[in-house]
Design a protein around this motif. Sequence first.
Motif, PDB file in Angstrom:
ATOM      1  N   PHE A   1       0.841  -1.194   0.000  1.00  0.00           N
ATOM      2  CA  PHE A   1       0.000   0.000   0.000  1.00  0.00           C
ATOM      3  C   PHE A   1       0.883   1.253   0.000  1.00  0.00           C
ATOM      4  N   TYR A   2       1.869   1.270   0.894  1.00  0.00           N
ATOM      5  CA  TYR A   2       2.798   2.397   1.007  1.00  0.00           C
ATOM      6  C   TYR A   2       3.573   2.588  -0.301  1.00  0.00           C
ATOM      7  N   GLN A   3       4.035   1.479  -0.870  1.00  0.00           N
ATOM      8  CA  GLN A   3       4.832   1.568  -2.090  1.00  0.00           C
ATOM      9  C   GLN A   3       4.020   2.064  -3.282  1.00  0.00           C
ATOM     10  N   PHE A   4       2.712   1.819  -3.281  1.00  0.00           N
ATOM     11  CA  PHE A   4       1.878   2.355  -4.367  1.00  0.00           C
ATOM     12  C   PHE A   4       2.030   3.868  -4.442  1.00  0.00           C
ATOM     13  N   TRP A   5       1.960   4.528  -3.292  1.00  0.00           N
ATOM     14  CA  TRP A   5       2.060   5.992  -3.262  1.00  0.00           C
ATOM     15  C   TRP A   5       3.488   6.450  -3.564  1.00  0.00           C
ATOM     16  N   MET A   6       4.461   5.676  -3.112  1.00  0.00           N
ATOM     17  CA  MET A   6       5.860   6.029  -3.375  1.00  0.00           C
ATOM     18  C   MET A   6       6.200   5.960  -4.866  1.00  0.00           C
ATOM     19  N   ASN A   7       5.495   5.110  -5.593  1.00  0.00           N
ATOM     20  CA  ASN A   7       5.804   4.902  -7.009  1.00  0.00           C
ATOM     21  C   ASN A   7       4.988   5.774  -7.956  1.00  0.00           C
ATOM     22  N   ILE A   8       4.184   6.682  -7.421  1.00  0.00           N
ATOM     23  CA  ILE A   8       3.431   7.597  -8.270  1.00  0.00           C
ATOM     24  C   ILE A   8       4.410   8.538  -8.977  1.00  0.00           C
ATOM     25  N   SER A   9       4.170   8.794 -10.240  1.00  0.00           N
ATOM     26  CA  SER A   9       5.077   9.635 -11.028  1.00  0.00           C
ATOM     27  C   SER A   9       5.066  11.079 -10.533  1.00  0.00           C
ATOM     28  N   ASP A  10       6.131  11.808 -10.837  1.00  0.00           N
ATOM     29  CA  ASP A  10       6.208  13.224 -10.467  1.00  0.00           C
ATOM     30  C   ASP A  10       5.086  14.024 -11.125  1.00  0.00           C
ATOM     31  N   PHE A  11       4.673  13.580 -12.309  1.00  0.00           N
ATOM     32  CA  PHE A  11       3.599  14.270 -13.022  1.00  0.00           C
ATOM     33  C   PHE A  11       2.276  14.162 -12.266  1.00  0.00           C
ATOM     34  N   GLU A  12       1.988  12.962 -11.720  1.00  0.00           N
ATOM     35  CA  GLU A  12       0.700  12.736 -11.063  1.00  0.00           C
ATOM     36  C   GLU A  12       0.696  13.113  -9.590  1.00  0.00           C
ATOM     37  N   ILE A  13       1.854  13.086  -8.945  1.00  0.00           N
ATOM     38  CA  ILE A  13       1.887  13.285  -7.494  1.00  0.00           C
ATOM     39  C   ILE A  13       1.379  14.659  -7.079  1.00  0.00           C
ATOM     40  N   GLU A  14       1.589  15.672  -7.927  1.00  0.00           N
ATOM     41  CA  GLU A  14       1.091  17.013  -7.591  1.00  0.00           C
ATOM     42  C   GLU A  14      -0.431  17.039  -7.573  1.00  0.00           C
ATOM     43  N   LYS A  15      -1.050  16.201  -8.382  1.00  0.00           N
ATOM     44  CA  LYS A  15      -2.509  16.086  -8.382  1.00  0.00           C
ATOM     45  C   LYS A  15      -2.976  15.295  -7.158  1.00  0.00           C
ATOM     46  N   TYR A  16      -2.281  14.216  -6.852  1.00  0.00           N
ATOM     47  CA  TYR A  16      -2.684  13.337  -5.764  1.00  0.00           C
ATOM     48  C   TYR A  16      -2.542  13.983  -4.386  1.00  0.00           C
ATOM     49  N   ILE A  17      -1.531  14.825  -4.203  1.00  0.00           N
ATOM     50  CA  ILE A  17      -1.327  15.462  -2.895  1.00  0.00           C
ATOM     51  C   ILE A  17      -2.484  16.411  -2.577  1.00  0.00           C
ATOM     52  N   LYS A  18      -3.122  16.947  -3.604  1.00  0.00           N
ATOM     53  CA  LYS A  18      -4.288  17.825  -3.413  1.00  0.00           C
ATOM     54  C   LYS A  18      -5.543  16.998  -3.120  1.00  0.00           C
ATOM     55  N   ILE A  19      -5.661  15.890  -3.826  1.00  0.00           N
ATOM     56  CA  ILE A  19      -6.862  15.062  -3.716  1.00  0.00           C
ATOM     57  C   ILE A  19      -6.905  14.278  -2.412  1.00  0.00           C
ATOM     58  N   TYR A  20      -5.780  13.689  -2.036  1.00  0.00           N
ATOM     59  CA  TYR A  20      -5.776  12.709  -0.954  1.00  0.00           C
ATOM     60  C   TYR A  20      -5.288  13.228   0.400  1.00  0.00           C
ATOM     61  N   THR A  21      -5.177  14.535   0.552  1.00  0.00           N
ATOM     62  CA  THR A  21      -4.842  15.084   1.873  1.00  0.00           C
ATOM     63  C   THR A  21      -5.793  16.234   2.189  1.00  0.00           C
ATOM     64  N   PHE A  22      -5.778  16.621   3.455  1.00  0.00           N
ATOM     65  CA  PHE A  22      -6.557  17.788   3.888  1.00  0.00           C
ATOM     66  C   PHE A  22      -5.636  18.972   4.174  1.00  0.00           C
ATOM     67  N   PHE A  23      -4.404  18.919   3.658  1.00  0.00           N
ATOM     68  CA  PHE A  23      -3.476  20.032   3.833  1.00  0.00           C
ATOM     69  C   PHE A  23      -4.061  21.292   3.209  1.00  0.00           C
ATOM     70  N   SER A  24      -3.717  22.431   3.784  1.00  0.00           N
ATOM     71  CA  SER A  24      -4.184  23.703   3.234  1.00  0.00           C
ATOM     72  C   SER A  24      -3.549  23.956   1.869  1.00  0.00           C
ATOM     73  N   LYS A  25      -4.146  24.862   1.108  1.00  0.00           N
ATOM     74  CA  LYS A  25      -3.607  25.203  -0.208  1.00  0.00           C
ATOM     75  C   LYS A  25      -2.191  25.759  -0.083  1.00  0.00           C
ATOM     76  N   GLU A  26      -1.976  26.569   0.936  1.00  0.00           N
ATOM     77  CA  GLU A  26      -0.652  27.164   1.161  1.00  0.00           C
ATOM     78  C   GLU A  26       0.393  26.082   1.440  1.00  0.00           C
ATOM     79  N   LYS A  27       0.043  25.122   2.288  1.00  0.00           N
ATOM     80  CA  LYS A  27       0.990  24.059   2.625  1.00  0.00           C
ATOM     81  C   LYS A  27       1.298  23.200   1.404  1.00  0.00           C
ATOM     82  N   ILE A  28       0.281  22.882   0.619  1.00  0.00           N
ATOM     83  CA  ILE A  28       0.486  22.056  -0.572  1.00  0.00           C
ATOM     84  C   ILE A  28       1.366  22.777  -1.587  1.00  0.00           C
ATOM     85  N   GLU A  29       1.107  24.065  -1.785  1.00  0.00           N
ATOM     86  CA  GLU A  29       1.934  24.834  -2.733  1.00  0.00           C
ATOM     87  C   GLU A  29       3.389  24.879  -2.273  1.00  0.00           C
ATOM     88  N   ASN A  30       3.599  24.967  -0.967  1.00  0.00           N
ATOM     89  CA  ASN A  30       4.951  24.976  -0.414  1.00  0.00           C
ATOM     90  C   ASN A  30       5.638  23.632  -0.635  1.00  0.00           C
TER      91      ASN A  30
END
Length: 424
Positions: free
Chosen positions: A250-279
């Motif tokens: 399960f952990y490795q699935f997220w580790m193997n996400i491409s750099d292209f997709e990870i920026e999309k996934y960090i927004k979708i799958y966390t409750f981090f604020s917009k400021e924190k995600i942009e940082n």
Amino acid sequence: MQNIIYELSWRGLIKNKVPGIENQLKKPITMYIGFDPTSDSLHLGSLLPIMMLIHFQKNGHKSLALIGQATGFIGDPSEKENKRIFLSKEILQKNTTSIRNQILNLLKFHSIKIELLNNFDWIQNISFIDFIREIGKYFSVNYMISKDSVKKRINNNKNGISFTEFSYSLIQGYDFLYLNQIKNCQLQIGGSDQWGNITTGIELIRKKTGKKAYGITFPLIVKPNGMKFGKSEKGENIWLDKKKTSPYKFYQFWMNISDFEIEKYIKIYTFFSKEKIENLISKHRKYPSKRLLQRKLASEITEWVHGNEISKKITEITNVLFDNKNQSFQLLDDKTLISIYNYIPHMLLSHNELEKGIFLLDLLKKSGFFPSKNEANHALKANSIRLNKILIKENILIKKENIIRKKYIFLQFGKKEFFLIKVE
């Protein structure tokens, strides 16, 4: 009230929405999302509707989770090439209980309490005659076959679609009507493949009560092959139940996400604020080789699904496995080796089997690390096999001196595939 449409939009969580929903969400409303109990576990794709439940609840609205035990008897034809296999009452009841517990645990982690419902509680009391008379009369056959889920099955499948599955959209529409009348629920949310079912419910509410209802869909998360994650889809899924998908995998699935997709996934799958995600994204772009976003997301979601203790162990194990120092593995203590053994693919081997030694290719086949000696030999010739972190270039005879701490043999294929053998 915060602007939840803006919040969901910048996160990429809105695919379709009924016009006018923005004004409706300026005050608290009740919404619901349905969960299909066709398996005894939720999967990666199921996390999105749970995220939506939490977003709405945190923003002052009332969220309802509906487990479709009754609709599970039929099976949603949306995005399905063939008809579903019918499940027994016993299996559906078992699946419903299991999924209910998973949802409650996932919500509890974020200190969220919502009402969980089961559509079997009201649908079991309706006779077939009453249903087609009171609900079916509001929809023409032309309207029903215009739905994408039905149209695709009719056009792409020689067997067409059964009447059973054809009726699914009406039953889901009735759920929306029932919740609208009993719970004053005005909004249904689902994956983008649910748009046709959601609009059927909206239309039923309008025709039967004259009230306005709304719908929102979020994009589906798909596998690299383009197929959606789903309980009945072909191919491997990433399950939330650790017995079906190990926490390490399960952990490795997220580790193997491409750099292209990870920026999309960090927004979708966390409750981090917009400021924190942009940082985080900014730091990641400066040093992409450190895989900052992948590590952050893998840690966050593994902790959410499997708990803090398991998440910490998996992080430690990952650091050990991907350490390129040849001697590091030899120096590990028993406690760490036991943890690795428990979380990655493994097998037991008796000391007797190593008495005269065992050739590497035989061990690779025997362990199941490779399906055949042929494939193992191909990997060996490609310089892709490591034994106890050491690159192996020929079919060596493995003896007792190759056992780490007299207990373990560590195998590696390429950069990401690992296997641990415990010798007893």
